[in-house]
Design an enzyme around this catalytic site. Sequence first.
Site, PDB file in Angstrom:
ATOM      1  NE  ARG A   1       2.624  19.789  -0.793  1.00 38.58           N
ATOM      2  CZ  ARG A   1       3.543  18.859  -0.561  1.00 38.58           C
ATOM      3  NH1 ARG A   1       4.698  19.184  -0.019  1.00 38.58           N
ATOM      4  NH2 ARG A   1       3.336  17.602  -0.872  1.00 38.58           N
TER       5      ARG A   1
ATOM      6  CG  ASP B   1      -2.510  -2.811   9.408  1.00 38.53           C
ATOM      7  OD1 ASP B   1      -3.454  -2.904   8.600  1.00 38.53           O
ATOM      8  OD2 ASP B   1      -1.630  -3.675   9.507  1.00 38.53           O
ATOM      9  CG  HIS B   2      -6.776  -0.531   5.562  1.00 36.31           C
ATOM     10  ND1 HIS B   2      -5.566  -0.594   4.933  1.00 36.31           N
ATOM     11  CD2 HIS B   2      -7.608  -1.297   4.824  1.00 36.31           C
ATOM     12  CE1 HIS B   2      -5.673  -1.363   3.853  1.00 36.31           C
ATOM     13  NE2 HIS B   2      -6.895  -1.803   3.765  1.00 36.31           N
TER      14      HIS B   2
ATOM     15  CD  GLU C   1      -3.731  -5.398  -3.245  1.00 40.21           C
ATOM     16  OE1 GLU C   1      -4.486  -4.432  -3.325  1.00 40.21           O
ATOM     17  OE2 GLU C   1      -2.517  -5.318  -3.014  1.00 40.21           O
TER      18      GLU C   1
ATOM     19  CG  HIS D   1      -2.189  -4.819   5.417  1.00 40.30           C
ATOM     20  ND1 HIS D   1      -2.432  -3.813   6.313  1.00 40.30           N
ATOM     21  CD2 HIS D   1      -2.227  -4.233   4.191  1.00 40.30           C
ATOM     22  CE1 HIS D   1      -2.588  -2.673   5.664  1.00 40.30           C
ATOM     23  NE2 HIS D   1      -2.468  -2.898   4.377  1.00 40.30           N
TER      24      HIS D   1
HETATM   25  C1  BG6 Z   1      -2.749  -0.857   1.443  1.00 37.64           C
HETATM   26  C2  BG6 Z   1      -1.597  -1.029   0.503  1.00 37.64           C
HETATM   27  O1  BG6 Z   1      -2.305  -0.742   2.757  1.00 37.64           O
HETATM   28  O2  BG6 Z   1      -3.614  -1.980   1.328  1.00 37.64           O
HETATM   29  C3  BG6 Z   1      -2.098  -1.197  -0.926  1.00 37.64           C
HETATM   30  O3  BG6 Z   1      -0.751   0.099   0.588  1.00 37.64           O
HETATM   31  C4  BG6 Z   1      -3.105  -2.317  -1.006  1.00 37.64           C
HETATM   32  O4  BG6 Z   1      -1.009  -1.437  -1.813  1.00 37.64           O
HETATM   33  C5  BG6 Z   1      -4.174  -2.154   0.047  1.00 37.64           C
HETATM   34  O5  BG6 Z   1      -3.673  -2.294  -2.305  1.00 37.64           O
HETATM   35  C6  BG6 Z   1      -5.082  -3.366   0.105  1.00 37.64           C
HETATM   36  O6  BG6 Z   1      -6.152  -3.117   0.985  1.00 37.64           O
HETATM   37  P1  BG6 Z   1      -7.542  -3.875   0.854  1.00 37.64           P
HETATM   38  O7  BG6 Z   1      -8.339  -3.370   1.995  1.00 37.64           O
HETATM   39  O8  BG6 Z   1      -8.105  -3.513  -0.488  1.00 37.64           O
HETATM   40  O9  BG6 Z   1      -7.220  -5.339   0.945  1.00 37.64           O
END
Ligand code: BG6
Length: 507
Positions: free
Chosen positions: A50, A184-185, A223, A247
């Site tokens: 946008r 899901d990364h 974290e 995760h």
């Molecule tokens: C994301 C979450 O999927 O993963 C975040 O939404 C989180 O809240 C992040 O900080 C953590 O990813 P990584 O790769 O830094 O462990």
Amino acid sequence: MSDRGAIPPFVLTIFGASGDLAWRKLLPALFDLHADGWLPGRWAVIGLARSPLDDVAFRARARDGVARFARRPAEDSRWSAFAERLSYLQGDYADPAVYAALARRLRAFEAEGPERIHRIFYLAVPPALTEVIIARLGKAGMVQDRTCHRVVIEKPFGHDLASARALNGSLRRILAEDQIYRLDHYLGKDTVQNILAMRFGNAFFEPIWNRQYIDHIQITVAETAGVEHRGGYYDQIGALRDMVQSHLFQILCLIAMEPPVSMNAEEIHHKKLEVLRAIRPIRRDAVAAWAVRGQYGPGRIGEEPVPGYREEPDVDPRSNTETYVALKLFVDNWRWHGVPFYLRTGKRLPVKVSEVSITFRPVPHRAFPEAVLRSWQPNRLILRLQPEEGILLRFQVKVPGPVMRLEPADMHFLYQEAFGDPPPEAYETLLLDLIRGDTTQSLEAAWVEAAWEVLQPILDAWAAQPPEDFPNYAAGTWGPPEAEALLAAEGRSWHPPTLLERRAEGR
Ligand code: BG6
């Protein structure tokens, strides 16, 4: 990573292209793939959002993200070859005219050559926009080719079981399951993928990978960051939905799954789903014995004072959203019966670390006298997912000297030592999979629903009973005391991450 020959020409349309994910992750990852020669001859990115940007402003923003977050330097010639592939389209996600313009742009690109162009629509937008965008893409006839039109949706997929089912239902009316890439990364991280390599590429883990040898398993994803600029989003979500549902459960499945017959996407999905289906259901009236929630108050990260969660921007000052979760689960099958899996994750914890710790059972008979065993510890296998990625095996050795004394020592494999180069960013691996149409690392609809099913009693119990003690841990500490009590009740405790032990010993 994928075989270089098999990357087809593509157009990646990023919805939400002016946002954080595109700037911080997607464009830098794509740039690294470009710099490392992974991308095919023909490809393009269309950024759609946008914000009133044009091609020039979009490229400038992309360059800023690449300069900050990519692994490879954006030298001028390399950058210009990349930047000329980027263009921008401004518009509202609900406006059919935007989709007509997008379709024209895609068709023009496709008409430039004979190859079949893969269309990838990446939804880097808040979850509330998913359905409208997919409905519009469907209506405009832009996702009709099942073999080369794909849509990417980031987790969390839905916010509970009912909403995930409803979302899957409405997507299925427009797309086939193999056109939907639920991302899901964590599944793109090399160390997470290495769990499969470690377990099923080696013969000696499998015979001891069961209840006869393993006492319990801990999964920690900690974290130091707070919610940063994502307060508005996070306050609606919380740690259970944001981290555990995706995760941590993925890590759990890779650790607990049965050996696959092949590495086919379908087979891997099936084996992971079996794990979730075997998790002992948590009774809603007994949630407190299985799950602990926490929210950080003001504290310190290292030397720096930081505010509490309720003082973060865009967070309700009376918010009851959890920023910490600890959970105990049992996987009720032959392999794992009676072995607890302890999971914990939180924001504003003392260190950023993701680690899996597998504690083995004690030796059946302690032949050494007590004095010899003073520092005795059960064997542990530790998977360091990040940082200082690697695997540690902790076992007893004789301390050198004239008397017999045993102490634990570590045998280690560190990625950096073994391979030099740091592993690629998760998004690089996932983008390549996506372009090739490999869905092994994507979340399957049934898996997502099963994950919500496990967590639904906790969501219900927590919603019905607001916490009375929030905030209940200070930023920079290891979460609320109840998390320790969860394990202490069974004579166990959370292991400090090995990374901290190393740092404390100055190694
Ligand atoms: C994301 C979450 O999927 O993963 C975040 O939404 C989180 O809240 C992040 O900080 C953590 O990813 P990584 O790769 O830094 O462990």
